[in-house]
Write a protein that holds these residues in place. Sequence first.
Motif, PDB file in Angstrom:
ATOM      1  N   VAL A  16      -9.424  -4.962  -3.060  1.00 39.57           N
ATOM      2  CA  VAL A  16      -9.502  -6.246  -2.342  1.00 39.57           C
ATOM      3  C   VAL A  16      -8.148  -6.954  -2.289  1.00 39.57           C
ATOM      4  CG1 VAL A  16     -11.967  -6.578  -2.760  1.00 39.57           C
ATOM      5  CG2 VAL A  16     -10.320  -7.487  -4.405  1.00 39.57           C
ATOM      6  N   PHE A  17      -7.059  -6.199  -2.436  1.00 39.67           N
ATOM      7  CA  PHE A  17      -5.717  -6.771  -2.265  1.00 39.67           C
ATOM      8  C   PHE A  17      -5.583  -7.314  -0.846  1.00 39.67           C
ATOM      9  CE2 PHE A  17      -1.140  -5.758  -1.135  1.00 39.67           C
ATOM     10  CZ  PHE A  17      -0.607  -6.873  -1.764  1.00 39.67           C
ATOM     11  N   GLN A  18      -5.090  -8.529  -0.722  1.00 40.33           N
ATOM     12  CA  GLN A  18      -4.865  -9.206   0.561  1.00 40.33           C
ATOM     13  C   GLN A  18      -6.154  -9.539   1.315  1.00 40.33           C
ATOM     14  OE1 GLN A  18      -1.917  -6.668   2.515  1.00 40.33           O
ATOM     15  NE2 GLN A  18      -0.253  -7.923   1.718  1.00 40.33           N
ATOM     16  N   VAL A  19      -7.300  -9.417   0.665  1.00 39.27           N
ATOM     17  CA  VAL A  19      -8.538  -9.893   1.296  1.00 39.27           C
ATOM     18  C   VAL A  19      -8.627 -11.391   1.009  1.00 39.27           C
ATOM     19  CG1 VAL A  19     -11.058  -9.747   1.386  1.00 39.27           C
ATOM     20  CG2 VAL A  19      -9.691  -7.668   1.005  1.00 39.27           C
ATOM     21  N   ALA A  27     -16.870  -8.697   2.169  1.00 40.83           N
ATOM     22  CA  ALA A  27     -16.280  -7.355   2.141  1.00 40.83           C
ATOM     23  C   ALA A  27     -16.846  -6.523   0.994  1.00 40.83           C
ATOM     24  CB  ALA A  27     -14.762  -7.455   2.026  1.00 40.83           C
ATOM     25  N   VAL A  28     -16.944  -7.126  -0.190  1.00 41.01           N
ATOM     26  CA  VAL A  28     -17.467  -6.394  -1.347  1.00 41.01           C
ATOM     27  C   VAL A  28     -18.952  -6.087  -1.156  1.00 41.01           C
ATOM     28  CG1 VAL A  28     -17.892  -6.503  -3.844  1.00 41.01           C
ATOM     29  CG2 VAL A  28     -15.713  -7.296  -2.907  1.00 41.01           C
ATOM     30  N   TYR A  45      -4.728 -12.007  -6.894  1.00 41.46           N
ATOM     31  CA  TYR A  45      -5.337 -11.956  -5.555  1.00 41.46           C
ATOM     32  C   TYR A  45      -6.146 -13.224  -5.263  1.00 41.46           C
ATOM     33  CZ  TYR A  45      -4.597  -6.852  -6.109  1.00 41.46           C
ATOM     34  OH  TYR A  45      -4.083  -5.597  -6.345  1.00 41.46           O
ATOM     35  N   ARG A  46      -6.488 -13.962  -6.318  1.00 37.96           N
ATOM     36  CA  ARG A  46      -7.258 -15.201  -6.203  1.00 37.96           C
ATOM     37  C   ARG A  46      -8.622 -14.996  -5.529  1.00 37.96           C
ATOM     38  NH1 ARG A  46      -3.963 -18.900  -8.168  1.00 37.96           N
ATOM     39  NH2 ARG A  46      -1.707 -18.708  -7.887  1.00 37.96           N
ATOM     40  N   ASN A  47      -9.168 -13.792  -5.688  1.00 39.36           N
ATOM     41  CA  ASN A  47     -10.488 -13.552  -5.098  1.00 39.36           C
ATOM     42  C   ASN A  47     -11.489 -12.960  -6.099  1.00 39.36           C
ATOM     43  OD1 ASN A  47      -9.568 -10.882  -5.249  1.00 39.36           O
ATOM     44  ND2 ASN A  47      -9.189 -10.706  -3.045  1.00 39.36           N
ATOM     45  N   GLU A  48     -11.184 -13.103  -7.393  1.00 45.92           N
ATOM     46  CA  GLU A  48     -12.115 -12.601  -8.407  1.00 45.92           C
ATOM     47  C   GLU A  48     -13.477 -13.277  -8.297  1.00 45.92           C
ATOM     48  OE1 GLU A  48      -9.375 -11.442 -12.261  1.00 45.92           O
ATOM     49  OE2 GLU A  48      -9.485 -13.557 -11.682  1.00 45.92           O
ATOM     50  N   ALA A  49     -13.486 -14.566  -7.986  1.00 41.84           N
ATOM     51  CA  ALA A  49     -14.766 -15.281  -7.875  1.00 41.84           C
ATOM     52  C   ALA A  49     -15.610 -14.716  -6.739  1.00 41.84           C
ATOM     53  CB  ALA A  49     -14.526 -16.777  -7.675  1.00 41.84           C
ATOM     54  N   GLY A  50     -14.965 -14.379  -5.620  1.00 39.26           N
ATOM     55  CA  GLY A  50     -15.682 -13.773  -4.501  1.00 39.26           C
ATOM     56  C   GLY A  50     -16.252 -12.414  -4.862  1.00 39.26           C
ATOM     57  N   VAL A  51     -15.483 -11.622  -5.612  1.00 40.28           N
ATOM     58  CA  VAL A  51     -15.999 -10.347  -6.112  1.00 40.28           C
ATOM     59  C   VAL A  51     -17.226 -10.595  -6.978  1.00 40.28           C
ATOM     60  CG1 VAL A  51     -15.502  -8.365  -7.607  1.00 40.28           C
ATOM     61  CG2 VAL A  51     -13.761  -9.180  -6.007  1.00 40.28           C
ATOM     62  N   VAL A 222      -8.255   6.671  -6.170  1.00 43.83           N
ATOM     63  CA  VAL A 222      -7.722   6.050  -4.963  1.00 43.83           C
ATOM     64  C   VAL A 222      -8.574   4.841  -4.588  1.00 43.83           C
ATOM     65  CG1 VAL A 222      -8.980   7.653  -3.457  1.00 43.83           C
ATOM     66  CG2 VAL A 222      -6.926   6.544  -2.608  1.00 43.83           C
ATOM     67  N   ILE A 223      -7.914   3.750  -4.164  1.00 45.20           N
ATOM     68  CA  ILE A 223      -8.636   2.513  -3.876  1.00 45.20           C
ATOM     69  C   ILE A 223      -8.240   1.941  -2.509  1.00 45.20           C
ATOM     70  CG2 ILE A 223      -9.330   1.753  -6.190  1.00 45.20           C
ATOM     71  CD1 ILE A 223      -6.662   0.189  -6.315  1.00 45.20           C
ATOM     72  N   PRO A 224      -8.739   2.538  -1.433  1.00 48.47           N
ATOM     73  CA  PRO A 224      -8.453   1.977  -0.106  1.00 48.47           C
ATOM     74  C   PRO A 224      -9.076   0.601   0.057  1.00 48.47           C
ATOM     75  CG  PRO A 224     -10.200   3.598   0.037  1.00 48.47           C
ATOM     76  CD  PRO A 224      -9.660   3.669  -1.365  1.00 48.47           C
ATOM     77  N   LYS A 225      -8.516  -0.174   0.979  1.00 45.95           N
ATOM     78  CA  LYS A 225      -9.000  -1.529   1.250  1.00 45.95           C
ATOM     79  C   LYS A 225      -9.253  -1.688   2.739  1.00 45.95           C
ATOM     80  CE  LYS A 225      -7.287  -5.460   3.102  1.00 45.95           C
ATOM     81  NZ  LYS A 225      -6.139  -5.880   3.924  1.00 45.95           N
ATOM     82  N   SER A 226     -10.365  -2.333   3.072  1.00 46.75           N
ATOM     83  CA  SER A 226     -10.646  -2.702   4.451  1.00 46.75           C
ATOM     84  C   SER A 226     -11.643  -3.848   4.422  1.00 46.75           C
ATOM     85  CB  SER A 226     -11.230  -1.527   5.237  1.00 46.75           C
ATOM     86  OG  SER A 226     -11.521  -1.925   6.570  1.00 46.75           O
ATOM     87  N   VAL A 227     -11.661  -4.645   5.495  1.00 43.70           N
ATOM     88  CA  VAL A 227     -12.698  -5.679   5.621  1.00 43.70           C
ATOM     89  C   VAL A 227     -13.632  -5.337   6.791  1.00 43.70           C
ATOM     90  CG1 VAL A 227     -11.353  -7.533   4.563  1.00 43.70           C
ATOM     91  CG2 VAL A 227     -11.186  -7.150   7.034  1.00 43.70           C
ATOM     92  N   THR A 228     -13.407  -4.190   7.436  1.00 44.89           N
ATOM     93  CA  THR A 228     -14.220  -3.776   8.578  1.00 44.89           C
ATOM     94  C   THR A 228     -15.331  -2.853   8.086  1.00 44.89           C
ATOM     95  OG1 THR A 228     -12.194  -3.792   9.891  1.00 44.89           O
ATOM     96  CG2 THR A 228     -14.115  -2.708  10.862  1.00 44.89           C
TER      97      THR A 228
END
Length: 268
Positions: A16-19, A27-28, A45-51, A222-228
Amino acid sequence: MLLNNGIDIPQLGFGVFQVPPPETAEAVTSALAAGYRHIDTAAVYRNEAGVGDALKASGVPRSELFITTKLWNSDQGHDSALHAFDASLDRLGLDYLDLYLIHWPAPAQDRYMDSWRALTKLYADGRVRAIGVSNFLPEHLSRLADLGSIIPAVNQIEVHPALQQRDVQEANTALGIATEAWSPLAQAAVLKEPVITAIAAAHGRSPAQIVLRWHLQQGRIVIPKSVTPSRIKENLAVFDFNLTEDELAQVTGLERNLRTGPHPANFN
């Protein structure tokens, strides 16, 4: 795949880098619905709460999840690392972590040894199932090894066809440390390479799937990232085909020392 302390880590995870924080839970949620069980975040990343919100709402049993977060540079040091771990755990809404990493060695600060002592305490106390590092170079790894305590389970580094950091990967292997690839697709910079598009066409796959398969067949996490949502699913659909030795070699031949992120020797 098994880490050096015997625990199992899903070899392909969701990063979730840059999400953006407001988009993270969605996304998660998409990733969990697609079948991902390994989620990688970080304090910075400031998105731990969203995770955490997505994990809580998912209904997936905690025992089926593998959650990683990371200690940021400004929190390095023994006591500050312990406080930062508590804060991350609180934001995630979890009782324990599966993997906690020192995000960067930040060598000018020279506090990563104290941070590592804090992580070994967290591990000994049963608050995290495995501990590791990120962006550590061979000289940083050797200092940790010289402590004579726990060897990191993972070293998460930038790896993709255009930057393979073979010296770091070899140092990881020599110490029994798993290599985990961040920016595994070079932020899409390698996806239009003729070598990769030709192999993709031959297999009826996307270029991203070819690069992810290249990583997996060489034993990396490997940890790919996408929001789609469609890409999130596509990135996971890489376990039902294999690249030939020649195809692997062709992708490996794309090395050109292309970094998408900072150099660990001078990022503090």
